[in-house]
Design an enzyme around this catalytic site. Structure first.
Site, PDB file in Angstrom:
ATOM      1  N   GLU A 159      99.251  35.756  54.158  1.00 22.30           N
ATOM      2  CA  GLU A 159      99.653  35.315  52.812  1.00 22.30           C
ATOM      3  C   GLU A 159      98.826  36.076  51.771  1.00 22.30           C
ATOM      4  O   GLU A 159      97.661  36.412  52.027  1.00 22.30           O
ATOM      5  CB  GLU A 159      99.442  33.803  52.667  1.00 22.30           C
ATOM      6  CG  GLU A 159     100.318  33.010  53.642  1.00 22.30           C
ATOM      7  CD  GLU A 159     100.165  31.490  53.522  1.00 22.30           C
ATOM      8  OE1 GLU A 159      99.376  31.025  52.672  1.00 22.30           O
ATOM      9  OE2 GLU A 159     100.842  30.776  54.283  1.00 22.30           O
ATOM     10  N   HIS A 161     103.697  28.747  49.945  1.00 22.35           N
ATOM     11  CA  HIS A 161     102.673  27.792  50.420  1.00 22.35           C
ATOM     12  C   HIS A 161     102.339  26.740  49.356  1.00 22.35           C
ATOM     13  O   HIS A 161     101.180  26.588  48.951  1.00 22.35           O
ATOM     14  CB  HIS A 161     101.403  28.531  50.857  1.00 22.35           C
ATOM     15  CG  HIS A 161     100.551  27.734  51.801  1.00 22.35           C
ATOM     16  ND1 HIS A 161      99.758  28.282  52.767  1.00 22.35           N
ATOM     17  CD2 HIS A 161     100.362  26.382  51.919  1.00 22.35           C
ATOM     18  CE1 HIS A 161      99.104  27.340  53.425  1.00 22.35           C
ATOM     19  NE2 HIS A 161      99.468  26.159  52.922  1.00 22.35           N
TER      20      HIS A 161
HETATM   21  N1  LIG Z   1     102.262  23.630  53.501  1.00 28.50           N
HETATM   22  C1  LIG Z   1     101.223  23.028  53.007  1.00 28.50           C
HETATM   23  O1  LIG Z   1     100.884  23.175  51.840  1.00 28.50           O
HETATM   24  C2  LIG Z   1     100.431  22.131  53.881  1.00 28.50           C
HETATM   25  C3  LIG Z   1     100.351  22.343  55.231  1.00 28.50           C
HETATM   26  N2  LIG Z   1      99.620  21.501  56.016  1.00 28.50           N
HETATM   27  C4  LIG Z   1      99.595  21.752  57.462  1.00 28.50           C
HETATM   28  O2  LIG Z   1     100.181  20.652  58.118  1.00 28.50           O
HETATM   29  C5  LIG Z   1      99.431  20.382  59.285  1.00 28.50           C
HETATM   30  C6  LIG Z   1      99.642  18.950  59.709  1.00 28.50           C
HETATM   31  O3  LIG Z   1      99.031  18.093  58.771  1.00 28.50           O
HETATM   32  P1  LIG Z   1      98.774  16.550  59.096  1.00 28.50           P
HETATM   33  O4  LIG Z   1     100.038  15.861  59.376  1.00 28.50           O
HETATM   34  O5  LIG Z   1      97.940  16.024  58.021  1.00 28.50           O
HETATM   35  O6  LIG Z   1      97.916  16.670  60.427  1.00 28.50           O
HETATM   36  P2  LIG Z   1      97.574  15.524  61.436  1.00 28.50           P
HETATM   37  O7  LIG Z   1      96.357  15.979  62.161  1.00 28.50           O
HETATM   38  O8  LIG Z   1      97.577  14.200  60.791  1.00 28.50           O
HETATM   39  O9  LIG Z   1      98.819  15.573  62.469  1.00 28.50           O
HETATM   40  C7  LIG Z   1      99.081  16.651  63.299  1.00 28.50           C
HETATM   41  C8  LIG Z   1      99.812  16.121  64.527  1.00 28.50           C
HETATM   42  O10 LIG Z   1     100.189  17.232  65.334  1.00 28.50           O
HETATM   43  C9  LIG Z   1     100.003  16.859  66.681  1.00 28.50           C
HETATM   44  N3  LIG Z   1      99.919  18.055  67.501  1.00 28.50           N
HETATM   45  C10 LIG Z   1      98.869  18.903  67.645  1.00 28.50           C
HETATM   46  N4  LIG Z   1      99.191  19.895  68.499  1.00 28.50           N
HETATM   47  C11 LIG Z   1     100.461  19.679  68.864  1.00 28.50           C
HETATM   48  C12 LIG Z   1     101.357  20.375  69.728  1.00 28.50           C
HETATM   49  N5  LIG Z   1     100.981  21.488  70.380  1.00 28.50           N
HETATM   50  N6  LIG Z   1     102.608  19.880  69.901  1.00 28.50           N
HETATM   51  C13 LIG Z   1     102.975  18.736  69.260  1.00 28.50           C
HETATM   52  N7  LIG Z   1     102.168  18.040  68.441  1.00 28.50           N
HETATM   53  C14 LIG Z   1     100.929  18.506  68.245  1.00 28.50           C
HETATM   54  C15 LIG Z   1      98.741  16.029  66.660  1.00 28.50           C
HETATM   55  O11 LIG Z   1      98.629  15.231  67.819  1.00 28.50           O
HETATM   56  C16 LIG Z   1      98.940  15.223  65.394  1.00 28.50           C
HETATM   57  O12 LIG Z   1      99.594  13.994  65.644  1.00 28.50           O
HETATM   58  C17 LIG Z   1      97.988  20.709  58.860  1.00 28.50           C
HETATM   59  O13 LIG Z   1      97.177  21.002  59.982  1.00 28.50           O
HETATM   60  C18 LIG Z   1      98.168  21.908  57.982  1.00 28.50           C
HETATM   61  O14 LIG Z   1      98.067  23.078  58.756  1.00 28.50           O
HETATM   62  C19 LIG Z   1      98.970  20.424  55.495  1.00 28.50           C
HETATM   63  C20 LIG Z   1      99.022  20.171  54.152  1.00 28.50           C
HETATM   64  C21 LIG Z   1      99.709  21.029  53.227  1.00 28.50           C
HETATM   65  O1  LIG Z   2      96.980  23.873  48.848  1.00 28.69           O
HETATM   66  C1  LIG Z   2      96.556  24.718  49.609  1.00 28.69           C
HETATM   67  O2  LIG Z   2      96.024  25.743  49.253  1.00 28.69           O
HETATM   68  C2  LIG Z   2      96.652  24.536  51.111  1.00 28.69           C
HETATM   69  C3  LIG Z   2      97.466  23.378  51.516  1.00 28.69           C
HETATM   70  C4  LIG Z   2      97.433  23.294  52.994  1.00 28.69           C
HETATM   71  O3  LIG Z   2      98.021  24.088  53.670  1.00 28.69           O
HETATM   72  C5  LIG Z   2      96.607  22.280  53.626  1.00 28.69           C
HETATM   73  O4  LIG Z   2      96.240  21.298  52.958  1.00 28.69           O
HETATM   74  O5  LIG Z   2      96.304  22.428  54.814  1.00 28.69           O
END
Ligand SMILES: NC(=O)C1=CN([C@@H]2O[C@H](COP(=O)(O)OP(=O)(O)OC[C@H]3O[C@@H](n4cnc5c(N)ncnc54)[C@H](O)[C@@H]3O)[C@@H](O)[C@H]2O)C=CC1
Ligand SMILES: O=C(O)CCC(=O)C(=O)O
Length: 469
Positions: free
Chosen positions: A316, A347
């Site tokens: 990115e 993102h």
């Molecule tokens: N696009 C964006 O701006 C954002 C992206 N994210 C991404 O979203 C991801 C998930 O966030 P949360 O829900 O808060 O995380 P979380 O930790 O609450 O949930 C992740 C889930 O994925 C499961 N998991 C892990 N490995 C797995 C696999 N191989 N197969 C199936 N399930 C699996 C875990 O057991 C857990 O239940 C973050 O790690 C981050 O990378 C988060 C916030 C913003």
């Molecule tokens: O807001 C951001 O820069 C990152 C968001 C995200 O991917 C995260 O919270 O993991």
């Protein structure tokens, strides 16, 4: 406290640190400006004592990637020096900057690798102002005695809402209709445009975001199934399925909400696209490594997929700008952007005012709390240890923060050093190879502090020491 000569104490302590030369070792003392306010504060005897690190303004915080204003305000109130940059930094510049700072705040783009952290001689803690922490070498940071904090759920709702918007937008080809009309083309069609009611949403990763999405999707009449590596209680009428294939075979929409790990790399690739229903849609707002984009492009071109929404990419841009998203960044970019019914966002899953403001407050408070009090609760790479704040009745009390290798006999050695004083409280825990001891010791005078520091500094298992008073 009132019996101590603070200026001398500071000098003595600074000398101790200089002698010690340990990376991450930080001298601490109440500031003169703080001491000037002491009589007023002392009038409420149980008021929490403010343990200031360094003298006023010595604490340097580097904030990258446009971290929210709320964080800057909180750090400013602490009296820290704050340097704020809108983008992230290339490795060489980052290495230069990080040499000097005691805390750094980043979002998802700044890569704090072992190579970078190796130069972070004064770094006490890292704040990821986001959920993901894959951009930081957590183990290396822990080994250097650097605690890492994040915001585990303040932007979850924002991501879930974006995905809901994308589900409807993909089903109605909204992106294409909007682009067409922006360029003067009136294209009123219903062919392959659908309601989402009654369709099946398959959620991969049913954590904070996945489960929030589940609730919102059911409210719109979608059936929800989910796949996760752990068994998780279903919300509403959602159902957990036992294999990824079962989810892929049965979902009209597939949305990914897993962290970046070795196991999630290319979790969706050619075989997984082949296992999906014809005309299904894929949404990835997790991490760019989770979907193999060339395979996604092939599945879109073959009309296996009817659409996709992508918020995250293997590489990115470091900052906003025209031309930043190009083949130079990811070699398949031109191919990708030519596809129909493909929503591309930069993102922004967690990029709402609400989320950013809440994250700014949460992470800056966690960092301040760790810097000022030593409390590591919420750290993602460190033992979570906390002691009650000291109050003004606790005169001549020193808080010892001792980060060490998790090997037998260390506590005996440390307690021998502390045993000439009264150990009021002690809390110790370990996390893998790292252990962290917090102890409040009383009946300590100025010369004792220097001695305690020097003795702790000579212990073999020491990673870093801070003494707060
Ligand atoms: N696009 C964006 O701006 C954002 C992206 N994210 C991404 O979203 C991801 C998930 O966030 P949360 O829900 O808060 O995380 P979380 O930790 O609450 O949930 C992740 C889930 O994925 C499961 N998991 C892990 N490995 C797995 C696999 N191989 N197969 C199936 N399930 C699996 C875990 O057991 C857990 O239940 C973050 O790690 C981050 O990378 C988060 C916030 C913003
Ligand atoms: O807001 C951001 O820069 C990152 C968001 C995200 O991917 C995260 O919270 O993991």
């Amino acid at each position: 406290m009132s019996g101590l000569n603070i200026e001398n104490l500071q000098n003595t302590f600074q000398n101790a640190v200089n002698l010690g030369g340990s990376p991450g070792a930080v001298s601490t003392s109440p500031t003169q400006s703080f001491m000037n306010t002491l009589p007023r504060r002392l009038s409420t005897s149980k008021q929490q004592k403010i343990l200031k690190p360094f003298s006023t303004g010595d604490m340097k915080i580097l904030l990258l990637e446009n971290v929210n204003q709320t964080a800057i305000e909180i750090f400013n109130k602490q009296g820290y020096q704050v340097e704020f940059l809108k983008g992230s930094l290339p490795e060489e510049e980052l290495i230069e900057k990080i040499k000097d700072v005691h805390a750094i705040g980043i979002r998802s783009k700044t890569k704090l690798t072992a190579k970078v952290l190796e130069h972070a001689k004064n770094l006490v803690c890292i704040g990821c102002f986001c959920i993901g922490t894959n951009q930081v070498d957590l183990n290396f940071a822990a080994k250097k005695g650097i605690a890492v904090f994040n915001s585990p759920f303040s932007n979850s709702r924002s991501v879930a809402e974006l995905v809901i918007a994308e589900i409807i937008s993909l089903a109605r080809q909204l992106g294409d209709r909007s682009i067409e009309l922006h360029t003067g083309t009136w294209n009123k069609v219903s062919n392959k445009c659908w309601e989402v009611r009654g369709k099946t949403l398959g959620i991969i990763g049913y954590g904070h975001i996945g489960s929030q999405l589940s609730v919102l999707a059911e409210a719109m009449g979608l059936h929800v199934i989910y796949y996760d590596i752990v068994t998780i209680m279903a919300l509403g009428t959602a159902k957990q399925v036992s294999t990824l294939d079962e989810l892929l075979n049965n979902s009209d929409f597939v949305s990914l909400h897993v962290p970046e790990t070795p196991e999630t790399k290319n979790l969706l690739s050619a075989p997984q696209f082949a296992a999906m229903k014809d005309g299904a849609y894929v949404i990835n707002a997790s991490r760019g490594t989770v979907v193999d984009i060339p395979s996604l492009i092939a599945a879109m071109k073959a009309k296996k997929l009817a659409g996709a929404a992508i918020d995250v990419y293997p590489a990115e841009p470091r900052k906003n700008g025209v031309g930043a998203f190009s083949d130079d960044l990811n070699k398949w970019t031109s191919d990708l952007i030519s596809l129909p019914n493909l929503i591309l966002t930069p993102h922004i899953g967690g990029s709402t005012e609400e989320a950013q403001s809440a994250i700014g407050i949460e992470v800056s408070n966690a960092l301040s709390n760790y810097i000022n009090e030593g409390n590591s609760v919420g750290s993602v790479n460190f033992p979570e240890v906390s002691l009650k704040a000291l109050n003004y009745d606790q005169e001549n009390t020193v808080r010892v923060l001792y980060i060490h290798q998790n090997i037998p006999g260390v506590l005996r050695t440390v307690n021998n050093i502390l045993s000439n004083h009264n150990i009021d409280k002690q809390f110790s825990d370990s996390h893998g190879d790292i252990a962290y001891l917090m102890a409040d010791i009383s009946s300590v005078d100025q010369s004792d502090i220097k001695e305690i520091y020097e003795k702790l500094n000579q212990t073999d298992a020491k990673i870093s020491i801070r003494l707060l008073y």
